[in-house]
Design a protein around this motif. Structure first.
Motif, short mmCIF file in Angstrom:
data_model
loop_
_atom_site.label_atom_id
_atom_site.label_comp_id
_atom_site.label_asym_id
_atom_site.label_seq_id
_atom_site.Cartn_x
_atom_site.Cartn_y
_atom_site.Cartn_z
N THR A 66 0.83 -1.20 0.00
CA THR A 66 0.00 0.00 0.00
C THR A 66 0.87 1.26 0.00
O THR A 66 0.57 2.23 -0.69
N ARG A 100 -4.94 3.73 -5.10
CA ARG A 100 -5.35 2.52 -4.39
C ARG A 100 -4.76 1.28 -5.04
O ARG A 100 -4.59 1.23 -6.25
N VAL A 101 -4.49 0.29 -4.21
CA VAL A 101 -3.98 -0.98 -4.74
C VAL A 101 -5.16 -1.78 -5.27
O VAL A 101 -6.11 -2.06 -4.54
N ILE A 102 -5.10 -2.13 -6.54
CA ILE A 102 -6.19 -2.92 -7.13
C ILE A 102 -5.83 -4.39 -7.08
O ILE A 102 -6.65 -5.26 -6.88
N ASP A 103 -4.54 -4.66 -7.27
CA ASP A 103 -4.10 -6.06 -7.31
C ASP A 103 -2.60 -6.08 -7.06
O ASP A 103 -1.92 -5.08 -7.29
N PHE A 104 -2.12 -7.21 -6.58
CA PHE A 104 -0.66 -7.32 -6.41
C PHE A 104 -0.25 -8.78 -6.45
O PHE A 104 -1.06 -9.68 -6.26
#
Lengths: 251, 461
Positions: A66, A100-104
């Protein structure tokens, strides 16, 4: 990394992590507080990274995923795919609106996709870490390093050296090995252009150029890629504080 | 997977096979240890456990709801099962079976059934599996082999177990509807213990089962009957088989209903309740007491709903768990998730023992068995598994999915990268891969798992 109430960077320090993280971070905070004239207790402190739970004086802990996303978004101002290759692991983070983090995705239980891989092997070759990028880029050809394990790769390199292979092509092969691991992770998540880079390895030109070539994407880099996690943490700290305005995990 | 057979001393922990009928000493030992001492002791222990659990229930709820009181009964049933099995050689016939095998026939013939996978999971949950796996590894079995198989073979070679002792099998029944490893694993068991092995080969389903595939499995089940009868020394009664099939179906239906209570908001149960209480639906299928147990468990869950007790206080995010549990980290995982307001309200793994209940027709137990045992989630295509997951996301109104990439269970983990991709892109869900192993703690890294879980939670925030 410290930011003021507008989110501007006012100070930063970079140290190699010691096993006694509690003491080290405490001293570091005191030193920053003294030079920047603030009371540690009066401001929010966000800790990130593997030792985040051990930072006694932190008011919050947030993962580096994040934090990197937030830091890079703040500087580059757009969505995209962030590749963060640090010493201990590598991650591919898809950044969406407002950072924002959508995927990782992350590498798992293996050093071969990380900066430590380069560090180890550079040390084995007797080349300064700062030099390995330029020397790899300048090499006219590359030697294939096929081992997928840091320790085995090291043996492979020793064997190549024993056969009088030049260092440049070995270094280029070494970077190729890292780049192919990281680009597989990028492809697994799916590229959302543009491609961005953070973490200590982002300072390595060969890695950046070769990754861009492999993924056929231009690569963007923030000014201080190695500090993006800390910068993101500081911005999140600001959003948690009374003085913070305009920053939150969900804007 | 095929080292030379060990010297006899290496299987000394397994009771020597008795020739034929009853042994007087075994019967005396069975009656004394199991019936006269063991059963009353376990009943007493259950009573004590229930008292403790009821007391916990009275306290104000912290983060997680206290364990369901009926868990004490489950523990008693499972302990009794293993205790009975321990003294079964020379008294009753014993079969070792895979978790997805058509056991109703063996149950109807009066076999005591041992599920090596369940035994391994118990050893895992009690943090004993690593030591036992090492025994198998020392004998030459690769660490790449499933940790259930390594735990079982380790127990076989060293006698190490948490259940006292496993009885020697008179028959092995292996059904490859869960993986192909079991086929090789059971061949090793058969050769080491010199017992007959029945293999039920279930063709993998890329599409709904065709009539010829059902017929193929049905014939194998029919062929198994005379073998099992010969070992049991008696004939199969169709009436008894139907009775067993009825208990199987009733228990599976109740199990499904229990798991579907997770659809409530907030959910009264977590996937961990499912993992903890799934022992009987696997091991004690086809028994009247199992039906009774799940009926009473459902009642207790409904009491929770009526009293407004959530499984996770302040449930914010409802998440699906894909694949086997991480047996040795259940407590840690439930607390770590709970702190983030995450409740695993559903798991496709526990669902596997309930979702086929509607397929069961107790009047046609053999046809039914062929159809049912062809359809476990692990015998269906990865696309079909994805569709099941998507259905669960909708039915349980979920925010995200945690996919446990299980180093040991390759068939379950195959396709997860694509499944994760589809779940995030088609449904806009947060989904994360968590790399671990169901029974081998050496494949688990707490710091890395924590990073993933917390980043997953931050994505949900």
């Amino acid at each position: 990394m410290a930011v003021d109430s507008t989110g501007a960077i006012v100070g930063s320090r970079l140290e190699t992590a010691l096993p006694r993280i509690e003491d080290q971070t405490s001293d570091l905070l005191d030193a920053m507080a003294a030079s920047l004239h603030f009371e540690v207790a009066s401001i929010p402190v966000v800790a990130t990274g593997y030792g985040r739970k051990l930072v006694r004086r932190a008011s919050r802990q947030v993962t580096e995923i994040t934090c990197h996303a937030r830091g890079v978004f703040e500087l580059l101002k757009h969505e995209g795919t962030l590749v963060d290759v640090g010493g201990q692991d590598s991650k591919v983070i898809v950044i969406g609106p407002q950072g924002r983090v959508i995927d990782f995705t992350m590498n798992d239980k293996c050093a071969a996709g990380t900066g430590r891989f380069l560090e180890h092997t550079a040390a084995r070759l007797g080349v300064n870490l700062e030099e390995i990028g330029p020397r790899a880029l300048g090499a006219p050809r590359e030697e294939a390093i096929t081992s997928t394990c840091t320790v085995f790769a090291e043996s492979e390199i020793i064997s190549l050296l024993a056969h009088n292979v030049e260092i440049g092509p070995i270094l280029k092969g070494l970077h190729r090995s890292l780049v192919s691991r990281v680009s597989a992770m990028v492809r697994a998540v799916g590229i959302r252009p543009p491609l961005m880079l953070s973490g200590g390895v982002a300072r390595n030109d060969a890695f950046r150029v070769m990754l861009g070539d492999t993924l056929e994407q231009p690569v963007q880099l923030p000014d201080e890629p190695q500090l993006m996690g800390a910068f993101g943490a500081a911005l999140l700290g600001l959003s948690f504080s009374a003085v913070g305005a305009g920053f939150s995990l969900r804007e | 997977m095929n080292p030379p057979p060990p010297p006899p001393s290496q299987i000394s922990n397994i009771e020597p096979r008795k020739s034929g009928g009853l042994s007087l000493i075994s019967v005396a030992s069975y009656v004394f240890n199991y019936q006269l001492v063991g059963k009353p002791f376990l009943a007493y222990q259950r009573h004590q456990d229930e008292r403790k659990l009821k007391a916990l229930k009275q306290k104000p709820q912290q983060l997680l709801a206290p364990p369901l009181v009926r868990t004490a009964r489950m523990k008693e049933m499972m302990s009794r099962h293993y205790l009975q099995a321990r003294y079964a050689n020379g008294v009753r016939k014993v079969a070792w079976v895979t978790s997805g095998a058509p056991v109703e026939i063996l149950q109807a013939l009066g076999f005591v059934l041992i599920y090596p996978e369940n035994h391994a999971a118990l050893c895992g949950a009690r943090k004993k599996a690593e030591e036992i796996c090492t025994e198998a590894e020392n004998a030459g079995y690769s660490r790449d082999l499933c940790s259930y198989a390594r735990t079982d073979l380790g127990t076989l070679l060293s006698g190490k177990t948490i259940v006292g002792r496993l009885p020697r099998p008179d028959l092995l029944l292996c059904c490859n509807n869960i993986c192909q490893t079991v086929h090789l694993w059971y061949r090793v068991l058969a050769s080491r213990m010199k017992v007959p092995l029945v293999l039920i080969d279930t063709p993998f389903l890329y599409e709904p089962a065709q009539p010829h595939q059902i017929e193929f499995v049905k014939r194998q089940i029919e062929e198994m009957i005379p073998v099992a009868e010969r070992v049991a020394g008696k004939s199969l009664s169709m009436a008894r088989l139907k009775e067993v099939a009825r208990y199987s179906k009733d228990a599976a239906e109740l199990w499904l209903e229990i798991l579907n209570r997770g659809r409530q908001k907030p959910s009264p149960i977590t996937a961990f309740d499912g993992f903890t209480n799934m022992g009987p639906i696997v091991d004690l299928r086809g028994e009247a007491e199992t039906v009774e147990f799940y009926r009473s468990l459902l009642e207790e869950i409904d009491e929770r709903i009526a009293a407004g007790i959530p499984a996770v206080k302040g449930e914010k995010y409802r998440v699906l768990w894909d694949n086997l549990p991480i047996w040795y980290r259940m407590g840690w995982l439930s607390k770590t998730l709970g702190k983030q307001g995450i409740n695993l309200v559903a798991s496709d793994y526990t669902y596997a023992w309930g979702e086929l209940a509607p397929m069961m027709d107790v009047e046609k137990p053999l046809d039914t068995a062929a159809r049912v045992y062809l359809h476990p989630i692990l015998n269906r295509s990865t696309g079909d598994k994805l569709r099941s997951m998507k259905r669960m996301v909708k039915d349980f109104d979920l925010h995200g999915v945690i996919l446990h990439s299980d180093r040991s269970c390759k068939p379950y983990s195959l396709g997860q990268i694509d499944q994760r991709d589809r779940l995030t892109k088609d449904l806009g869900l947060a989904a994360v891969l968590l790399e671990a192993d169901h029974n081998d703690p050496r494949a688990f890294s707490e710091e890395q798992a924590l990073g993933r879980i917390e980043a997953f939670a931050e994505m949900l925030h």
